[in-house]
Design a protein around this motif. Structure first.
Motif, PDB file in Angstrom:
ATOM      1  N   TYR A  69       0.776  -1.226   0.000  1.00  0.00           N
ATOM      2  CA  TYR A  69       0.000   0.000   0.000  1.00  0.00           C
ATOM      3  C   TYR A  69       0.814   1.285   0.000  1.00  0.00           C
ATOM      4  O   TYR A  69       0.361   2.304  -0.487  1.00  0.00           O
ATOM      5  CB  TYR A  69      -0.942   0.012   1.216  1.00  0.00           C
ATOM      6  N   SER A  70       2.006   1.290   0.566  1.00  0.00           N
ATOM      7  CA  SER A  70       2.741   2.541   0.675  1.00  0.00           C
ATOM      8  C   SER A  70       4.221   2.330   0.401  1.00  0.00           C
ATOM      9  O   SER A  70       4.740   1.216   0.532  1.00  0.00           O
ATOM     10  CB  SER A  70       2.562   3.150   2.074  1.00  0.00           C
ATOM     11  N   ARG A 230      -3.682   1.444   4.572  1.00  0.00           N
ATOM     12  CA  ARG A 230      -3.566   2.478   3.558  1.00  0.00           C
ATOM     13  C   ARG A 230      -3.538   3.852   4.213  1.00  0.00           C
ATOM     14  O   ARG A 230      -4.275   4.124   5.157  1.00  0.00           O
ATOM     15  CB  ARG A 230      -4.752   2.408   2.584  1.00  0.00           C
TER      16      ARG A 230
END
Length: 375
Positions: A69-70, A230
């Protein structure tokens, strides 16, 4: 203040070396052919692996972007695996290479759900009946987000290089996000389920790797990484690792990993965060009193075994004059010495809309920080 060239810590974690004219040339034996490899003669720190050149990328590298997600988790899934691999593969004896055993096709199959068309899928089967699908019930959560492979090589008595160990990192979803019919829903995955499913997948991956050429007697370490949610600005961490000794088809033992990233200033009132949070707030207040025209001061603390080891501080600024940057950096350097104890590493990154402006690094037990101001 000295102007010194400084190499980012993240780069050192990934490479652990710089080429030099005195590099030693060794012969690397692979399954297909004999290749010539360069082993850099410089090892910058005992904690960094030396890396074989030319650098070989893993076949699974590109898949990480769409499934984690990151950028914080992308970095930590790899650098965290490097860190825990040192428990099994010492940087004094092993050389680093990105994973070469898991192919792109392997990764595609293994990361999918288990179906009749893809019996190799490691994620749980959908599990819904036709009636449940018709009623709009959601499928079970996908647990496995990504697989990171790292290879560790050793010299043999006849001055060649061979594969001495493999580390596998399994990035697991703490929250499963799924989009169906144009809507996105999320499902939290309990820690107990991550632990159970992660260990199941680890044993299956070890079993499959044993079937590959040259992997029968190679130790395989597997780490379980809990991905953050997220939008989080702190990365997730590895929470467990285990080793399958050479010749064994499953992980023989598991060890807990007590690591954590904490954002400062923090609202957490636990004692282990309170002292550093106070120091950080005092540091932040002094920065704001001297220069008020910047956006924010954010710190990320890295804890191991409930003790803070590193504080990374990001300071975006809105002034651009060279004299201002130099003055601000000098002021920050003094604040590091004033507010933070010598038993933690402090790294400060000053940036503007023009890009990086200055870097300050004070390592553990170091009295004077290393400072670099970009031209």
């Amino acid at each position: 203040m000295k102007r010194i060239w400084w190499i980012p810590v993240s780069l050192l974690l990934l490479t652990g070396c710089v080429p030099s004219v005195s590099d030693d040339t060794e012969v690397l034996n692979t399954e297909e052919e004999v290749e010539t490899a360069i082993i850099p003669s410089i090892q910058l720190d005992a904690a960094y692996y030396r890396t074989l050149l030319p650098y070989k990328e893993s076949a699974t590298r590109g898949k990480i972007i769409n499934r984690i997600y990151s950028r914080y988790d992308i970095k930590e899934a790899e650098s965290g695996l490097l860190r825990i691999s040192q428990h099994q593969f010492s940087p004094d004896d092993y050389y680093f290479q990105e994973g070469q055993k898991i192919t792109d096709e392997d990764a595609t199959d293994w990361l999918g759900r288990k179906t009749e068309e893809n019996p190799l899928g490691l994620n749980p089967a959908d599990g819904r009946t036709a009636a449940q699908k018709e009623a709009g019930d959601h499928p079970s959560a996908e647990i496995l987000a990504h697989i990171v492979e790292q290879n560790y090589l050793v010299k043999t008595d006849n001055e060649t290089i061979r594969l001495g160990g493999v580390s596998i990192g399994l990035a697991l979803n703490s929250v499963y996000y799924n989009t169906s019919d144009g809507a996105t829903y999320e499902e939290s995955v309990p820690q107990a389920q991550l632990d159970k499913e992660g260990k199941r997948m680890a044993d299956e991956i070890v079993k499959r790797l044993r079937e590959k050429e040259g992997m029968k007697d190679v130790p395989i370490m597997v780490g379980l990484f809990k991905q953050n949610t997220r939008g989080a600005i702190a990365p997730g961490t590895y929470f467990s690792y285990g080793v399958a000794p050479g010749g064994q088809g499953a992980v023989a033992n598991w060890n807990a990993v007590n690591e954590e990233y904490v954002i400062f200033p923090s609202s957490n009132t636990e004692e282990k965060y309170r002292a550093i949070d106070t120091k950080f707030r005092n540091f932040k207040q002094d920065v704001e009193e001297y220069f008020s025209n910047f956006t924010s001061v954010i710190g990320t603390g890295f804890y191991q075994d409930d003790q803070i080891r590193k504080m990374q501080i990001d300071i975006p600024i809105q002034f651009y004059g060279s004299a201002e940057v130099i003055g601000f950096t000098q002021y920050l350097t003094g604040l590091v010495l004033e507010h933070f104890p010598e038993n933690i590493q402090v790294e400060i990154s000053v940036t503007s809309t023009n890009g990086p402006e200055a870097l300050i690094l004070r390592k553990i037990d170091q009295t004077e920080p290393v400072v670099h101001i970009y031209d």
